[in-house]
Motif scaffolding. Sequence first.
Motif, PDB file in Angstrom:
ATOM      1  N   PHE A  55      49.052  33.070  53.760  1.00  0.00           N
ATOM      2  CA  PHE A  55      48.306  33.277  52.525  1.00  0.00           C
ATOM      3  C   PHE A  55      46.807  33.203  52.791  1.00  0.00           C
ATOM      4  N   GLU A  66      50.725  38.490  46.472  1.00  0.00           N
ATOM      5  CA  GLU A  66      51.067  37.729  45.274  1.00  0.00           C
ATOM      6  C   GLU A  66      52.198  36.771  45.617  1.00  0.00           C
ATOM      7  N   ILE A 100      42.764  29.113  47.640  1.00  0.00           N
ATOM      8  CA  ILE A 100      42.375  30.174  46.715  1.00  0.00           C
ATOM      9  C   ILE A 100      40.882  30.084  46.419  1.00  0.00           C
ATOM     10  N   TYR A 108      47.056  34.753  41.965  1.00  0.00           N
ATOM     11  CA  TYR A 108      47.974  34.632  43.099  1.00  0.00           C
ATOM     12  C   TYR A 108      49.270  33.901  42.742  1.00  0.00           C
TER      13      TYR A 108
END
Length: 883
Positions: A55, A66, A100, A108
């Motif tokens: 990620f 996603e 993030i 996400y």
Amino acid sequence: MTIKLSEKFADKHLDLIINNIYNNFNKNKNDKYIFDLTEVGYIANQELLVLSSLFLLFIKNEIEFEILLFKKGISVVEIPPRVRKQIIELWKVWEIWRIIPNQEYIKYFGLDGNAIERLQKEDNYYPTKAELYGRYGVTPFMPLDFINNYDANEIQQRINGVFKLSEAVEEILESNKCFHPFTSNSLSTIISEELYLNFLDHSLQSSFKGFAPFASLSISFRKKYKDEIKYQNKNNYQTEQIPEAKSFFYNSVTKEYHNRGYIEFSFLDFGSGIPETLKEKAQNATDNEILKFAFQHNSSRHPITIVDDKPENYIPRGLFDALTIVRRYKGLLIARSNYGKLLYDFSETDDIEKAYTTFGDSQLFFPGTLISLYIPAIEDKISINESSIKPETSFEYINPKHKVYVNVNEVLNGIQTGKEYLYSHSLQALRKAILFNNDEATIVYLSFLGYKIEDRIARKILIYLLTDYEINIKTNVVLIHGPKEEIIDSVSTIINSLNSVYKKYKIHPLPIINYKRSNDEIHIKWLGIYDKPDIKKLDNLLYSEFSLAKSDFNEPSNIEGHILSFDTHGNLLSNFPNRGDLIKIFKEEEDTIIEKNFENLLDHNEGIVHDNGVDLYLCNGNYYQKEYIEINNIINSKKELENLTKIFFKKLQTKIDNIDNVHFIGITSTSNKLLQSIIDLNLISKEQHWSFDNYESFDANTNSLSANTEVEYILICDVISTGFLTKKIENRLIELGAKLNYVGVLVSVIDISFRNTDGSLDDFFRRTISLLDYKIDKYEAEDIKAEIINKNIIRINPHTNIPIRLSYKETNYRDSIIFHSDINYNRDSNEIIFENEFLDTVAEENLKVGYYKFNNVIHPYFFDTTPILENLNIDLLTTIRKF
């Protein structure tokens, strides 16, 4: 691309999924990835690490993706309880939100921190024990960035920040009797830091082409189940683990699956991978072979060879450290890198080869390197092994023929390189000299005596000797002459400043011996042993009989690892040389160093004239040599003469105990020059020396010598060849009632087989103390008649022992003559009159025409220079001076 994960995502599922993602990335770099976790009820430690790292990799490189934590189209309140708990743990314990940027959590994950707080409040679930899927002590997701020009302290701080456990987790560990490796910090300090440092050194690019590499790690504790649900262990193994790891999870004796707590640790990087790093060094090896090689401490034992270098220059040193810790605690290690997949299972064996196996599909690719460790909880603190990490070898007593001497200066003398590579090249040379015998137990007496290397190199060599895997209970190193005290002290300060884990695991003891010849006093200084009472106890090793046990030491783990070990009963085993052996070694070393220094001095000054096939040397005893020793080149330089004098006198000191009472005799000009230098350097007193111009002078003035039979005499010579002159001197001393006890000579070129019918040379040979024994063959004229006719004959001056190489033609130039003779013819007396202002002042008795008493073959003209110079008038002396 959609990645659909089933109910469990664990070790047996990883390879296929990561391979598919990597292949898709190479085919379509701009594809969008959807990670569907809606059916997942359990994610294993390493798989969670891999997913989170992917990620982060995609975010950093703007790859669209996603994460579906729950099914689309339902509200947060409709999320099933099991999934809600999983989401809370991922968010609060694993802290996945950290990856993030700009708080775009909904983009996400489909939810944000506010939604998580509502879930916690509704479910009243606050995982204060850092619990995730029944695992405790879980570290938050921790990426370790790739940085250049890093500082070691900075790295240590980054790593240490990962392993701060909450009080609740510590309680769980204590209740489950898990004392290792959390409590000793070995995983955090040894494994994590080493793997991170080596990632920084070797992962210069990512397997995902064009992306910046980074590493990450995770650690947790999985406690055992209650008895009524221990059947769960079998189910967990079958649904999570690869088949080759069964022995770690299954007890072959009880026929049941283990129900025990264990540590899970994973370290991941998406670098180029270990096999790729070593491809050029092992072009014909498979990825499995290369990966196996990377876990070894010594490349020479395996098919892949790195020539003239340490494998640690190419592979992570931390891999062997990790393997050693896993082995100590009967754990399991699983490694993936590129197409290489291997594991080491020590649950039923300590043998590295037997513990090793490969697994999985060799066609599936893992981008980078993933290493996972499983270590059973240690229920007894006494079982914790904190000795230095080293190859596991059985203790062997050293065979006398496997005791070798190595001098650092000699090993490093020929190294010519720039400062950038000086240390690495120096270390390569030293390793070659020390690690020459991997099959037999060996002790190396390493000396810095006479070393000329830079202080920083000396410091790094000590650090190498303290930390290298190859310096262990099989390959022992004892420093019999260390570098300067300040260097030893600085290294001691360095290792003492390390944290306790480094001291225990990285450093093994290194003894440095200090010896005082005057009273045969020996002192041992230990680097790597920190307890003073323990160091004092080790003085007992100097004696042949000693009795020491593990229980005698305050910190026994620091004693082991090099030259010392404990047997199964706790008794100390030692290869440390006793006092008598050490004294012998020191004395032999002095001889070796002195001889080597003199040889270097001779070579530098062209003192050894080798056979050139053209010249023959006609020596004073009317015999011939094809080689010759010229000392004159050395003694004519004040600096070289001082160096020679110091070397020579040091050798005499090693052989003569009461040298302060010995009287020195010099007969030739060379020996007198050497004697005078000894006096000038205050090595002996003026009352101890007797100088004579030649044997005639010695014979005439012998009565001036002491006839006291307790006085020992030594004859000083530059070269001893046949012993003819020495024999004459000894006979004269015997007539006086004295004795010639020693013959001190720079070079002995004695040929025992030449003119030794009465065996007298044998006796001289025993009394001779020489810097260098260099046998030169001698020939009688009748044995080499043809060579005498065809070769160039060079005569030797018997007073100076210097070859006379200048011909009459070369020495008869008019401008080389100071006083020219006037030759006139007197017609009245019919006489030719020679007039020479110098020769006219010389008395006939001072002209030794023929000099038959000394030698009837060589040099027809000699002079008694002292009375000649005394009778010269001042005008003639001024003329000579001007010339």
